[in-house]
Design an enzyme around this catalytic site. Sequence first.
Site, PDB file in Angstrom:
ATOM      1  N   GLU A 119       3.813  16.191  10.764  1.00 15.66           N
ATOM      2  CA  GLU A 119       5.206  15.735  10.932  1.00 15.66           C
ATOM      3  C   GLU A 119       6.171  16.910  10.942  1.00 15.66           C
ATOM      4  O   GLU A 119       5.953  17.864  10.194  1.00 15.66           O
ATOM      5  CB  GLU A 119       5.556  14.776   9.788  1.00 15.66           C
ATOM      6  CG  GLU A 119       4.714  13.524   9.839  1.00 15.66           C
ATOM      7  CD  GLU A 119       4.913  12.607   8.643  1.00 15.66           C
ATOM      8  OE1 GLU A 119       5.824  12.848   7.822  1.00 15.66           O
ATOM      9  OE2 GLU A 119       4.136  11.647   8.524  1.00 15.66           O
ATOM     10  N   LEU A 132      -5.245  -1.007  -2.268  1.00 13.50           N
ATOM     11  CA  LEU A 132      -4.612  -2.217  -2.826  1.00 13.50           C
ATOM     12  C   LEU A 132      -4.005  -1.864  -4.189  1.00 13.50           C
ATOM     13  O   LEU A 132      -4.335  -2.454  -5.202  1.00 13.50           O
ATOM     14  CB  LEU A 132      -5.637  -3.353  -2.962  1.00 13.50           C
ATOM     15  CG  LEU A 132      -5.049  -4.733  -3.248  1.00 13.50           C
ATOM     16  CD1 LEU A 132      -4.302  -5.290  -2.034  1.00 13.50           C
ATOM     17  CD2 LEU A 132      -6.146  -5.730  -3.671  1.00 13.50           C
ATOM     18  N   GLY A 133      -3.117  -0.871  -4.155  1.00  8.73           N
ATOM     19  CA  GLY A 133      -2.423  -0.457  -5.375  1.00  8.73           C
ATOM     20  C   GLY A 133      -1.061  -1.112  -5.441  1.00  8.73           C
ATOM     21  O   GLY A 133      -0.894  -2.269  -5.046  1.00  8.73           O
ATOM     22  N   ARG A 134      -0.066  -0.357  -5.906  1.00  6.79           N
ATOM     23  CA  ARG A 134       1.285  -0.903  -6.089  1.00  6.79           C
ATOM     24  C   ARG A 134       1.854  -1.418  -4.770  1.00  6.79           C
ATOM     25  O   ARG A 134       2.352  -2.542  -4.692  1.00  6.79           O
ATOM     26  CB  ARG A 134       2.203   0.186  -6.671  1.00  6.79           C
ATOM     27  CG  ARG A 134       1.873   0.545  -8.113  1.00  6.79           C
ATOM     28  CD  ARG A 134       2.590   1.806  -8.533  1.00  6.79           C
ATOM     29  NE  ARG A 134       2.113   2.945  -7.783  1.00  6.79           N
ATOM     30  CZ  ARG A 134       1.705   4.104  -8.315  1.00  6.79           C
ATOM     31  NH1 ARG A 134       1.771   4.279  -9.617  1.00  6.79           N
ATOM     32  NH2 ARG A 134       1.278   5.099  -7.563  1.00  6.79           N
ATOM     33  N   ILE A 135       1.780  -0.591  -3.704  1.00  5.66           N
ATOM     34  CA  ILE A 135       2.368  -1.012  -2.419  1.00  5.66           C
ATOM     35  C   ILE A 135       1.437  -2.001  -1.712  1.00  5.66           C
ATOM     36  O   ILE A 135       1.881  -3.030  -1.190  1.00  5.66           O
ATOM     37  CB  ILE A 135       2.648   0.204  -1.514  1.00  5.66           C
ATOM     38  CG1 ILE A 135       3.562   1.216  -2.222  1.00  5.66           C
ATOM     39  CG2 ILE A 135       3.301  -0.237  -0.200  1.00  5.66           C
ATOM     40  CD1 ILE A 135       3.715   2.554  -1.504  1.00  5.66           C
ATOM     41  N   ARG A 163     -12.026   2.055  -3.459  1.00  7.98           N
ATOM     42  CA  ARG A 163     -13.263   2.590  -4.038  1.00  7.98           C
ATOM     43  C   ARG A 163     -13.779   1.651  -5.123  1.00  7.98           C
ATOM     44  O   ARG A 163     -14.980   1.476  -5.294  1.00  7.98           O
ATOM     45  CB  ARG A 163     -13.008   3.985  -4.626  1.00  7.98           C
ATOM     46  CG  ARG A 163     -12.733   5.035  -3.568  1.00  7.98           C
ATOM     47  CD  ARG A 163     -12.159   6.268  -4.161  1.00  7.98           C
ATOM     48  NE  ARG A 163     -10.938   5.973  -4.925  1.00  7.98           N
ATOM     49  CZ  ARG A 163     -10.236   6.850  -5.600  1.00  7.98           C
ATOM     50  NH1 ARG A 163     -10.627   8.105  -5.628  1.00  7.98           N
ATOM     51  NH2 ARG A 163      -9.136   6.501  -6.242  1.00  7.98           N
ATOM     52  N   ASP A 203       3.869   5.092  11.058  1.00  3.31           N
ATOM     53  CA  ASP A 203       5.058   5.655  10.399  1.00  3.31           C
ATOM     54  C   ASP A 203       4.802   7.087   9.946  1.00  3.31           C
ATOM     55  O   ASP A 203       5.731   7.785   9.552  1.00  3.31           O
ATOM     56  CB  ASP A 203       5.416   4.786   9.175  1.00  3.31           C
ATOM     57  CG  ASP A 203       6.758   5.161   8.559  1.00  3.31           C
ATOM     58  OD1 ASP A 203       7.687   5.500   9.315  1.00  3.31           O
ATOM     59  OD2 ASP A 203       6.880   5.118   7.316  1.00  3.31           O
ATOM     60  N   ARG A 208      -0.437   8.122   4.934  1.00  2.00           N
ATOM     61  CA  ARG A 208      -0.275   9.520   5.342  1.00  2.00           C
ATOM     62  C   ARG A 208      -1.066   9.711   6.629  1.00  2.00           C
ATOM     63  O   ARG A 208      -2.131   9.097   6.811  1.00  2.00           O
ATOM     64  CB  ARG A 208      -0.841  10.477   4.276  1.00  2.00           C
ATOM     65  CG  ARG A 208      -0.004  10.591   3.016  1.00  2.00           C
ATOM     66  CD  ARG A 208       1.310  11.353   3.254  1.00  2.00           C
ATOM     67  NE  ARG A 208       2.095  11.482   2.034  1.00  2.00           N
ATOM     68  CZ  ARG A 208       3.068  10.650   1.673  1.00  2.00           C
ATOM     69  NH1 ARG A 208       3.398   9.645   2.441  1.00  2.00           N
ATOM     70  NH2 ARG A 208       3.737  10.851   0.542  1.00  2.00           N
ATOM     71  N   HIS A 240       8.548   8.427   9.794  1.00  2.00           N
ATOM     72  CA  HIS A 240       8.281   8.370   8.340  1.00  2.00           C
ATOM     73  C   HIS A 240       9.448   7.713   7.589  1.00  2.00           C
ATOM     74  O   HIS A 240      10.145   8.362   6.801  1.00  2.00           O
ATOM     75  CB  HIS A 240       8.004   9.779   7.793  1.00  2.00           C
ATOM     76  CG  HIS A 240       7.225   9.753   6.512  1.00  2.00           C
ATOM     77  ND1 HIS A 240       6.333  10.723   6.148  1.00  2.00           N
ATOM     78  CD2 HIS A 240       7.207   8.857   5.490  1.00  2.00           C
ATOM     79  CE1 HIS A 240       5.800  10.433   4.968  1.00  2.00           C
ATOM     80  NE2 HIS A 240       6.328   9.289   4.547  1.00  2.00           N
TER      81      HIS A 240
HETATM   82  O1  A2R Z   1      -9.886   3.409  -4.648  1.00  2.00           O
HETATM   83  P1  A2R Z   1      -9.184   2.792  -5.830  1.00  2.00           P
HETATM   84  O2  A2R Z   1      -9.959   1.693  -6.435  1.00  2.00           O
HETATM   85  O3  A2R Z   1      -8.670   3.815  -6.806  1.00  2.00           O
HETATM   86  O4  A2R Z   1      -7.874   2.105  -5.182  1.00  2.00           O
HETATM   87  C1  A2R Z   1      -6.791   2.889  -4.711  1.00  2.00           C
HETATM   88  C2  A2R Z   1      -6.849   3.138  -3.198  1.00  2.00           C
HETATM   89  N1  A2R Z   1      -7.656   4.314  -2.825  1.00  2.00           N
HETATM   90  C3  A2R Z   1      -8.620   4.279  -1.882  1.00  2.00           C
HETATM   91  N2  A2R Z   1      -9.054   3.283  -1.105  1.00  2.00           N
HETATM   92  C4  A2R Z   1     -10.055   3.556  -0.248  1.00  2.00           C
HETATM   93  N3  A2R Z   1     -10.619   4.777  -0.114  1.00  2.00           N
HETATM   94  C5  A2R Z   1     -10.217   5.824  -0.866  1.00  2.00           C
HETATM   95  N4  A2R Z   1     -10.794   7.021  -0.741  1.00  2.00           N
HETATM   96  C6  A2R Z   1      -9.159   5.585  -1.810  1.00  2.00           C
HETATM   97  N5  A2R Z   1      -8.492   6.345  -2.715  1.00  2.00           N
HETATM   98  C7  A2R Z   1      -7.580   5.572  -3.311  1.00  2.00           C
HETATM   99  O5  A2R Z   1      -5.488   3.343  -2.815  1.00  2.00           O
HETATM  100  C8  A2R Z   1      -5.529   2.038  -4.803  1.00  2.00           C
HETATM  101  O6  A2R Z   1      -5.816   0.683  -4.537  1.00  2.00           O
HETATM  102  C9  A2R Z   1      -4.630   2.580  -3.678  1.00  2.00           C
HETATM  103  C10 A2R Z   1      -3.509   3.490  -4.173  1.00  2.00           C
HETATM  104  O7  A2R Z   1      -2.669   2.747  -4.992  1.00  2.00           O
HETATM  105  P2  A2R Z   1      -1.487   3.409  -5.855  1.00  2.00           P
HETATM  106  O8  A2R Z   1      -2.005   4.619  -6.551  1.00  2.00           O
HETATM  107  O9  A2R Z   1      -0.853   2.332  -6.662  1.00  2.00           O
HETATM  108  O10 A2R Z   1      -0.499   3.977  -4.770  1.00  2.00           O
HETATM  109  P3  A2R Z   1       0.783   3.273  -4.087  1.00  2.00           P
HETATM  110  O11 A2R Z   1       1.959   3.389  -4.989  1.00  2.00           O
HETATM  111  O12 A2R Z   1       0.399   1.925  -3.601  1.00  2.00           O
HETATM  112  O13 A2R Z   1       1.030   4.264  -2.882  1.00  2.00           O
HETATM  113  C11 A2R Z   1       0.004   4.563  -1.927  1.00  2.00           C
HETATM  114  C12 A2R Z   1       0.421   5.656  -1.002  1.00  2.00           C
HETATM  115  C13 A2R Z   1       1.135   6.853  -1.620  1.00  2.00           C
HETATM  116  O14 A2R Z   1       0.252   7.753  -2.223  1.00  2.00           O
HETATM  117  C14 A2R Z   1       1.823   7.489  -0.408  1.00  2.00           C
HETATM  118  O15 A2R Z   1       0.932   8.331   0.279  1.00  2.00           O
HETATM  119  C15 A2R Z   1       2.123   6.270   0.476  1.00  2.00           C
HETATM  120  O16 A2R Z   1       1.375   5.173  -0.077  1.00  2.00           O
HETATM  121  O17 A2R Z   1       3.492   5.975   0.400  1.00  2.00           O
END
Ligand code: A2R
Length: 307
Positions: free
Chosen positions: A262, A153-156, A176, A257, A233, A280
Amino acid sequence: MEKQPLLLLGPLMPYLTEELEKRYAVEKLYEEEDALGFLQKHAGRFRAAVTSTFTGLKADMIDLLPALEIVSSFGVGTDSLDIAYAATKGIKIANTPDVLNEDTANMAITLLLAATRDIVANDRFVRERRWANGETPPLAQGIEGKMIGLVGLGRIGSVIARKLTAFGCEVVYHTRNRKTEVEYEYFPDLAEMASRCSALIAILPGGDATKGVISREVLQGLGSEGTFINVARGTVVDETALVELLQSGELGRAGLDVFVDEPNVPEALLTLNNVVLQPHMGSATVETRKAMADRVVSNLENYFSAS
Ligand code: A2R
């Protein structure tokens, strides 16, 4: 003024290459027949390089570029970039977050609707003249009022959540760390969330830390009425389990996607009617790709104007 040398590690969209060529003395490593020989001769000239999530940046490439200070990468994912190693060399890595939030979220919603409404299977049904021949397709599934779980639940993810709310879905999430700024229900246990949800949407980073977090158990919990959507991914899901469960019907549907290897998609998925596949394309619109390209350029410009 003489243009700063800039090394392109892999091919980029033509618009971006042109914009970079206007500003920098661009060299295309991927066009060199003897890339290693080229680097042995010229590597010391490059303070900056451009890559992408597709091309990546490995430790051995970093070692070959002793003058490197900044790498501007096209894409938000950093799983193909060896950030930790770059940091030990003092190299800055810039990516293109935020500008792709809306379109990637739209891909997630599109796949959710396409999968649950059997859009691709029914398109085939019409083309094969089965409708005209008097057959009736099975009923599809609605999403209104359904509980949809976001893994990430980050930016996207936050944009997907907002859009799902407009469809009348009940959004819940697993990350997490609990997000105190949102009111969606938080599940610290992913398997428990999956067992309560109609659909699961993966939107977390790839890489070793998240490899296979969407496990066989999680997918089984989602169940034969459940839908799995992946716009993150391929590595975040146990792809072998995913294919087997979709084949057996223990998992209802999927919209994918992204894949582990890939552009190679598991053969079995190609014949399944309960899966919608995309190559993708999450951020792949004219508008968003241009915004990402502009961000690659501005990341470099910001670095050089500050240094
Ligand atoms: O876990 P948190 O509290 O840091 O939240 C991050 C979550 N996240 C996870 N959730 C569950 N299990 C994990 N092991 C885990 N590791 C990280 O993913 C956070 O809510 C989210 C990532 O958010 P952002 O860093 O803002 O990334 P964004 O821009 O939403 O893009 C996500 C991914 C990219 O890395 C590309 O692989 C794809 O979407 O386009």
